[in-house]
Design a protein around this motif. Structure first.
Motif, PDB file in Angstrom:
ATOM      1  N   ASP A 229       0.824  -1.209   0.000  1.00  0.00           N
ATOM      2  CA  ASP A 229       0.000   0.000   0.000  1.00  0.00           C
ATOM      3  C   ASP A 229       0.858   1.259   0.000  1.00  0.00           C
ATOM      4  OD1 ASP A 229      -2.601  -1.304   0.177  1.00  0.00           O
ATOM      5  OD2 ASP A 229      -2.001  -1.871   2.204  1.00  0.00           O
ATOM      6  N   ALA A 230       2.040   1.171   0.599  1.00  0.00           N
ATOM      7  CA  ALA A 230       2.961   2.302   0.646  1.00  0.00           C
ATOM      8  C   ALA A 230       4.383   1.782   0.555  1.00  0.00           C
ATOM      9  CB  ALA A 230       2.772   3.114   1.926  1.00  0.00           C
ATOM     10  N   ALA A 231       5.264   2.610   0.058  1.00  0.00           N
ATOM     11  CA  ALA A 231       6.662   2.202  -0.088  1.00  0.00           C
ATOM     12  C   ALA A 231       7.581   3.319   0.393  1.00  0.00           C
ATOM     13  CB  ALA A 231       6.985   1.860  -1.538  1.00  0.00           C
ATOM     14  N   VAL A 232       8.665   2.915   1.043  1.00  0.00           N
ATOM     15  CA  VAL A 232       9.724   3.835   1.431  1.00  0.00           C
ATOM     16  C   VAL A 232      11.000   3.341   0.748  1.00  0.00           C
ATOM     17  CG1 VAL A 232      11.037   4.858   3.318  1.00  0.00           C
ATOM     18  CG2 VAL A 232       8.609   4.285   3.652  1.00  0.00           C
ATOM     19  N   PRO A 233      11.298   3.847  -0.429  1.00  0.00           N
ATOM     20  CA  PRO A 233      12.514   3.414  -1.134  1.00  0.00           C
ATOM     21  C   PRO A 233      13.768   3.967  -0.468  1.00  0.00           C
ATOM     22  CG  PRO A 233      10.895   4.367  -2.646  1.00  0.00           C
ATOM     23  CD  PRO A 233      10.485   4.738  -1.256  1.00  0.00           C
ATOM     24  N   LEU A 234      14.801   3.124  -0.421  1.00  0.00           N
ATOM     25  CA  LEU A 234      16.102   3.518   0.120  1.00  0.00           C
ATOM     26  C   LEU A 234      17.183   3.212  -0.922  1.00  0.00           C
ATOM     27  CD1 LEU A 234      15.639   1.884   3.661  1.00  0.00           C
ATOM     28  CD2 LEU A 234      15.306   4.303   3.074  1.00  0.00           C
ATOM     29  N   PRO A 235      17.079   3.776  -2.114  1.00  0.00           N
ATOM     30  CA  PRO A 235      18.048   3.428  -3.172  1.00  0.00           C
ATOM     31  C   PRO A 235      19.468   3.827  -2.834  1.00  0.00           C
ATOM     32  CG  PRO A 235      16.711   5.315  -3.816  1.00  0.00           C
ATOM     33  CD  PRO A 235      16.098   4.765  -2.574  1.00  0.00           C
ATOM     34  N   PHE A 236      19.632   4.859  -2.018  1.00  0.00           N
ATOM     35  CA  PHE A 236      20.972   5.297  -1.625  1.00  0.00           C
ATOM     36  C   PHE A 236      21.684   4.262  -0.763  1.00  0.00           C
ATOM     37  CE2 PHE A 236      17.906   6.861   1.439  1.00  0.00           C
ATOM     38  CZ  PHE A 236      18.470   6.518   2.660  1.00  0.00           C
ATOM     39  N   ALA A 237      20.923   3.309  -0.199  1.00  0.00           N
ATOM     40  CA  ALA A 237      21.517   2.259   0.638  1.00  0.00           C
ATOM     41  C   ALA A 237      21.545   0.907  -0.055  1.00  0.00           C
ATOM     42  CB  ALA A 237      20.756   2.149   1.960  1.00  0.00           C
ATOM     43  N   ASP A 238      21.041   0.831  -1.288  1.00  0.00           N
ATOM     44  CA  ASP A 238      21.060  -0.439  -2.001  1.00  0.00           C
ATOM     45  C   ASP A 238      22.513  -0.884  -2.214  1.00  0.00           C
ATOM     46  OD1 ASP A 238      20.094  -2.672  -3.221  1.00  0.00           O
ATOM     47  OD2 ASP A 238      19.173  -1.645  -4.914  1.00  0.00           O
ATOM     48  N   GLU A 239      22.684  -2.159  -2.529  1.00  0.00           N
ATOM     49  CA  GLU A 239      24.026  -2.747  -2.557  1.00  0.00           C
ATOM     50  C   GLU A 239      24.231  -3.602  -3.798  1.00  0.00           C
ATOM     51  OE1 GLU A 239      24.398  -3.562   2.244  1.00  0.00           O
ATOM     52  OE2 GLU A 239      22.980  -4.697   1.013  1.00  0.00           O
TER      53      GLU A 239
END
Length: 309
Positions: A121-131
């Motif tokens: 229903d909702a998303a909090v993307p953290l692309p700066f922490a992806d690996e």
């Protein structure tokens, strides 16, 4: 080893970025008083365990953590938080699909274009922490940092602690250790589980994890010279002495077992946060791999995401 080394070292900056993000995603995260479930797989599950302990300790409401495939069908929750770096893990996707329209769901994810974003229903993307690494380090801790900021924890202080553990000498030479047991108490049980997993993943190393109070109920029987007990957070009275009697080494940020960090710490400051301690354990795992002639960027039998047919 370029990926995992760089990703471990970048965690202080990632946590600071999470602190800036947290106030902008309040509506997607649990409200005080809500009954919350946190799900994930492997490392993400262990971060969920830590968050559940912290949220309940903060008086924010009942919070449970589950491996995604073990979520109890039919149990009522006001909100479900899923933590998934890739957003493609089969168990997480299946659960999000099953709960659609029944429970509000939020996904903390590294890839904002992943299937999990469409299912939640909702998303909090953290692309700066992806690996790029198979072995998770910074994404998982950054997701936990974001959740801690939402609980009101001081991420500036936490990131400063992380700067210490990113640079400090390891408290013990991994090449001298044949086995390690990590211990935690309350919310740090999840950190202990994660530290043990890092040693197994990166270095195919014999590593276990237990609640600190339970350690003397059997697991201490394997402690011996050449083995290590590493504790996060508060420890029971008498535990260092009991470990010493076995001949095993003992590491804990509040004891003599971590002089290398404490001597570099400013006079009068309290010991570093246990989550910053986890960085030191990540580095220990990578060093273990190196000492065993292994490449932690290419762990045996593992892929970046488990996608089942």
């Amino acid at each position: 080893m370029a990926y995992v080394h760089a990703e471990i070292a970048s965690q202080p900056d990632c946590w600071r970025e999470a602190a800036q993000l947290a106030p902008t995603v309040t509506d997607q995260l649990p409200r005080p008083g809500e009954r919350v479930a946190v799900v994930g797989c492997g490392t993400s599950w262990f971060m969920g365990m830590a968050y559940a302990g912290l949220r309940e300790r903060a008086g924010q409401g009942e919070t449970d953590a589950f491996q995604a495939s073990e979520f109890p069908a039919g149990r009522r929750y006001d909100r479900l938080i899923a933590v998934t770096r890739s957003g493609t893990t089969t168990e997480v996707l299946d659960l999000l699909a099953a709960l659609r329209g029944q429970v509000p769901t939020t996904v903390l994810v590294g890839d904002p274009a992943s299937p999990a974003v469409e299912l939640a229903d909702a998303a909090v993307p953290l692309p700066f922490a992806d690996e790029r690494s198979v072995v998770q380090t910074r994404f998982a801790t950054t997701a936990l940092a974001l959740l801690r900021a939402h609980l009101g924890d001081d991420l500036g202080r936490l990131a400063a602690d992380a700067e210490v553990t990113v640079r400090a000498p390891l408290p013990i030479d991994p090449a001298t250790i044949e086995q390690v047991t990590f211990l935690g108490s309350g919310w740090t049980v999840g950190l202990a589980q994660e530290a043990a997993l890092k040693c197994r993943e990166a270095a195919t190393f014999w590593a276990e994890a237990y609640p600190a109070m339970d350690y003397r109920h059997g697991p201490i029987s394997i402690a011996a010279p050449g083995r290590l007990v590493w504790a996060f957070g508060e420890i029971p009275d008498g535990l260092p002495e009991d470990v010493a009697a076995t001949g095993a080494a003992f590491v804990h940020s509040r004891t003599h077992g971590w002089r290398t960090v404490l001597t570099s710490w400013a006079a009068g400051r309290t010991p570093v946060d246990p989550m910053a301690d986890l960085i030191l354990a990540q580095r220990f795992a990578v060093s273990l791999a190196t000492s065993r002639g292994l490449d932690p960027d290419a762990p045996r039998h593992l892929t970046r995401s488990v996608v089942l047919a």
